[in-house]
Write an enzyme that holds these catalytic residues in place. Sequence first.
Site, PDB file in Angstrom:
ATOM      1  N   LEU A   1     -19.242 -14.980  20.340  1.00  0.00           N
ATOM      2  CA  LEU A   1     -20.164 -15.528  21.115  1.00  0.00           C
ATOM      3  C   LEU A   1     -21.627 -15.964  21.002  1.00  0.00           C
ATOM      4  CD1 LEU A   1     -18.163 -15.227  24.375  1.00  0.00           C
ATOM      5  CD2 LEU A   1     -17.567 -16.617  22.743  1.00  0.00           C
TER       6      LEU A   1
ATOM      7  N   GLY B   1     -16.223 -12.800  19.221  1.00  0.00           N
ATOM      8  CA  GLY B   1     -15.298 -14.272  19.689  1.00  0.00           C
ATOM      9  C   GLY B   1     -15.015 -14.611  18.447  1.00  0.00           C
TER      10      GLY B   1
ATOM     11  N   ASN C   1     -15.680  -6.497  20.185  1.00  0.00           N
ATOM     12  CA  ASN C   1     -16.344  -5.072  20.657  1.00  0.00           C
ATOM     13  C   ASN C   1     -16.672  -5.137  22.053  1.00  0.00           C
ATOM     14  OD1 ASN C   1     -17.733  -7.391  19.497  1.00  0.00           O
ATOM     15  ND2 ASN C   1     -19.535  -6.048  19.273  1.00  0.00           N
ATOM     16  N   GLU C   2     -16.192  -6.362  22.946  1.00  0.00           N
ATOM     17  CA  GLU C   2     -17.007  -6.585  24.440  1.00  0.00           C
ATOM     18  C   GLU C   2     -17.595  -5.656  25.159  1.00  0.00           C
ATOM     19  OE1 GLU C   2     -14.349  -8.090  22.868  1.00  0.00           O
ATOM     20  OE2 GLU C   2     -14.955 -10.300  22.860  1.00  0.00           O
TER      21      GLU C   2
HETATM   22  C1  LIG Z   1     -13.348  -9.266  35.196  1.00  0.00           C
HETATM   23  C2  LIG Z   1     -13.722  -9.961  33.865  1.00  0.00           C
HETATM   24  C3  LIG Z   1     -14.129 -11.472  34.038  1.00  0.00           C
HETATM   25  C4  LIG Z   1     -14.883 -12.468  33.619  1.00  0.00           C
HETATM   26  C5  LIG Z   1     -14.938 -11.911  32.072  1.00  0.00           C
HETATM   27  C6  LIG Z   1     -15.786 -12.533  31.352  1.00  0.00           C
HETATM   28  C7  LIG Z   1     -16.932 -13.018  30.462  1.00  0.00           C
HETATM   29  C8  LIG Z   1     -17.287 -11.546  29.489  1.00  0.00           C
HETATM   30  C9  LIG Z   1     -16.625 -11.556  28.541  1.00  0.00           C
HETATM   31  C10 LIG Z   1     -17.367 -12.495  27.662  1.00  0.00           C
HETATM   32  C11 LIG Z   1     -16.904 -12.566  26.370  1.00  0.00           C
HETATM   33  C12 LIG Z   1     -17.553 -12.414  24.670  1.00  0.00           C
HETATM   34  C13 LIG Z   1     -17.510 -12.086  23.753  1.00  0.00           C
HETATM   35  C14 LIG Z   1     -18.459 -12.390  22.579  1.00  0.00           C
HETATM   36  O1  LIG Z   1     -18.277 -12.831  21.289  1.00  0.00           O
HETATM   37  S1  LIG Z   1     -20.109 -11.601  23.055  1.00  0.00           S
HETATM   38  C15 LIG Z   1     -21.298 -11.563  21.569  1.00  0.00           C
HETATM   39  C16 LIG Z   1     -20.485 -10.392  21.223  1.00  0.00           C
HETATM   40  N1  LIG Z   1     -21.419 -10.338  19.120  1.00  0.00           N
HETATM   41  C17 LIG Z   1     -21.618  -8.996  18.693  1.00  0.00           C
HETATM   42  O2  LIG Z   1     -21.919  -8.164  19.685  1.00  0.00           O
HETATM   43  C18 LIG Z   1     -22.411  -9.313  17.245  1.00  0.00           C
HETATM   44  C19 LIG Z   1     -23.698  -9.061  17.383  1.00  0.00           C
HETATM   45  N2  LIG Z   1     -24.416  -8.997  16.131  1.00  0.00           N
HETATM   46  C20 LIG Z   1     -24.401  -8.719  15.308  1.00  0.00           C
HETATM   47  O3  LIG Z   1     -23.659  -7.077  15.318  1.00  0.00           O
HETATM   48  C21 LIG Z   1     -25.219  -8.479  14.281  1.00  0.00           C
HETATM   49  O4  LIG Z   1     -26.250  -9.436  14.700  1.00  0.00           O
HETATM   50  C22 LIG Z   1     -24.538  -9.549  12.538  1.00  0.00           C
HETATM   51  C23 LIG Z   1     -23.605  -8.064  12.498  1.00  0.00           C
HETATM   52  C24 LIG Z   1     -23.403 -10.612  12.921  1.00  0.00           C
HETATM   53  C25 LIG Z   1     -24.956  -9.613  11.479  1.00  0.00           C
HETATM   54  O5  LIG Z   1     -25.603  -8.756  11.363  1.00  0.00           O
HETATM   55  P1  LIG Z   1     -27.582  -9.468  10.844  1.00  0.00           P
HETATM   56  O6  LIG Z   1     -27.961  -7.821  10.538  1.00  0.00           O
HETATM   57  O7  LIG Z   1     -27.089 -10.023   8.934  1.00  0.00           O
HETATM   58  O8  LIG Z   1     -28.396 -10.153  11.496  1.00  0.00           O
HETATM   59  P2  LIG Z   1     -29.268 -10.284  12.507  1.00  0.00           P
HETATM   60  O9  LIG Z   1     -29.941  -9.207  12.125  1.00  0.00           O
HETATM   61  O10 LIG Z   1     -28.691  -8.537  13.228  1.00  0.00           O
HETATM   62  O11 LIG Z   1     -29.296 -11.244  13.011  1.00  0.00           O
HETATM   63  C26 LIG Z   1     -29.800 -12.279  12.852  1.00  0.00           C
HETATM   64  C27 LIG Z   1     -30.303 -13.214  14.263  1.00  0.00           C
HETATM   65  O12 LIG Z   1     -29.016 -13.853  14.631  1.00  0.00           O
HETATM   66  C28 LIG Z   1     -29.372 -13.669  16.297  1.00  0.00           C
HETATM   67  N3  LIG Z   1     -27.743 -13.052  16.562  1.00  0.00           N
HETATM   68  C29 LIG Z   1     -26.502 -11.761  15.422  1.00  0.00           C
HETATM   69  N4  LIG Z   1     -25.745 -12.010  16.753  1.00  0.00           N
HETATM   70  C30 LIG Z   1     -26.321 -12.795  17.446  1.00  0.00           C
HETATM   71  C31 LIG Z   1     -25.409 -13.294  18.861  1.00  0.00           C
HETATM   72  N5  LIG Z   1     -23.430 -12.869  19.085  1.00  0.00           N
HETATM   73  N6  LIG Z   1     -25.924 -14.539  19.547  1.00  0.00           N
HETATM   74  C32 LIG Z   1     -26.914 -14.941  19.663  1.00  0.00           C
HETATM   75  N7  LIG Z   1     -27.699 -14.687  18.136  1.00  0.00           N
HETATM   76  C33 LIG Z   1     -27.141 -13.738  17.458  1.00  0.00           C
HETATM   77  C34 LIG Z   1     -29.771 -12.186  16.334  1.00  0.00           C
HETATM   78  O13 LIG Z   1     -30.361 -11.913  17.206  1.00  0.00           O
HETATM   79  C35 LIG Z   1     -30.983 -11.985  15.173  1.00  0.00           C
HETATM   80  O14 LIG Z   1     -32.077 -13.394  16.036  1.00  0.00           O
HETATM   81  P3  LIG Z   1     -33.719 -13.446  15.618  1.00  0.00           P
HETATM   82  O15 LIG Z   1     -34.147 -11.412  15.442  1.00  0.00           O
HETATM   83  O16 LIG Z   1     -33.271 -13.575  13.747  1.00  0.00           O
HETATM   84  O17 LIG Z   1     -34.209 -13.988  16.750  1.00  0.00           O
END
Ligand SMILES: CC/C=C\C/C=C\CCC/C=C/CC(=O)SCCNC(=O)CCNC(=O)[C@H](O)C(C)(C)COP(=O)(O)OP(=O)(O)OC[C@H]1O[C@@H](n2cnc3c(N)ncnc32)[C@H](O)[C@@H]1OP(=O)(O)O
Length: 302
Positions: free
Chosen positions: A108, A153, A177-178
């Site tokens: 997400l 996601g 990994n939420e």
């Molecule tokens: C009781 C309960 C009731 C209700 C519950 C309800 C809801 C809650 C549940 C909601 C569910 C959520 C599911 C999700 O998907 S949450 C998102 C989780 N994602 C992650 O943890 C991944 C994060 N990203 C990474 O680990 C790395 O970026 C990745 C391995 C993918 C790539 O690494 P790399 O080194 O190649 O790139 P980065 O330098 O890290 O990233 C580049 C730029 O992209 C930005 N970025 C990364 N991930 C995201 C993202 N998910 N969303 C937005 N932006 C993201 C990162 O910040 C860098 O940005 P800049 O620095 O260039 O600006």
Amino acid sequence: MALTAVVRIPTRALLRPWARLRDSALGWMEPVGGVEVSTQRFGSQRVLVEPASAAGVAVMTFKNPPVNSLSLELLTELVINLEKLENDKTFRGVVLTSDCPGIFSAGLDLTEICGRNPAHYAEYWKAVQEMWLRLYLSNLMLVAAINGACPAGGCLMSLTCDYRVMADNPKYAIGLNETLLGIVAPFWFKDTLVNTIGHRASERALQLGLLFPPTEALQVGMVDRLVPEDQVQSTALSVLAQWMAIPDHARQLTKNMMRKPTADGLLKKRDEDIQNFVSFISRDSIQKSLQMYLAKLRQKKG
Ligand SMILES: CC/C=C\C/C=C\CCC/C=C/CC(=O)SCCNC(=O)CCNC(=O)[C@H](O)C(C)(C)COP(=O)(O)OP(=O)(O)OC[C@H]1O[C@@H](n2cnc3c(N)ncnc32)[C@H](O)[C@@H]1OP(=O)(O)O
């Protein structure tokens, strides 16, 4: 540039889809009277759809750099393009893959669930639900070609597919990994995982927010096959070719029988699930956790 070409598939092969595989294996290519198959590339800004060389198969490529985060726009385009493929009865199978080097999808888009207003959270969550429902219940055969990191996601999206091929690169990881972000995978994320790897393994993986490297992902059953990085898409296509040998109606009814009860869990309470999400994500403590997580991601480079 017009990329349209028309290939004719004999009607007998469409009526007996498994015959198509056999026929093509025999090198049978002669165009005879039948149904037109468009080989036109289509898609949108963030989702490219290209017919593969095998009839009835398309490759859907996500291109939302830098990390294919599931923004509202990407989710919307995904659903529209999937619907197009489903409405075009010449397509039977789709490979889902990524155009972002080393990343299938970062899950997400955190900027959609951080620092916005409740109306936006509601709109966004509806789109996430829609993506899951459409993919999970799709009549098409879906194979994920996981050519990079696949957290949260992104993992959910791959779990909606019928088969997962992952690049055998220890740098990549897949999982829900939420909890590491201080958030909770909703029940339908959990159900999708349980249906794939079983209850005990899911409980452990979800509580610990485990991101599995490829070998462990294969062991636990989160992915079905590991291949060298440059063979992910071609392997996904050859897996589809095998699945195409099964008559569609029987496979589709079976898929629906296996998945409908899980999807019904959400369909019965979509609005309640949206309300839960909005109130959960709007909490100050949750917003703080997300902001800290985003800041850490952004700092990584600095
Ligand atoms: C009781 C309960 C009731 C209700 C519950 C309800 C809801 C809650 C549940 C909601 C569910 C959520 C599911 C999700 O998907 S949450 C998102 C989780 N994602 C992650 O943890 C991944 C994060 N990203 C990474 O680990 C790395 O970026 C990745 C391995 C993918 C790539 O690494 P790399 O080194 O190649 O790139 P980065 O330098 O890290 O990233 C580049 C730029 O992209 C930005 N970025 C990364 N991930 C995201 C993202 N998910 N969303 C937005 N932006 C993201 C990162 O910040 C860098 O940005 P800049 O620095 O260039 O600006």
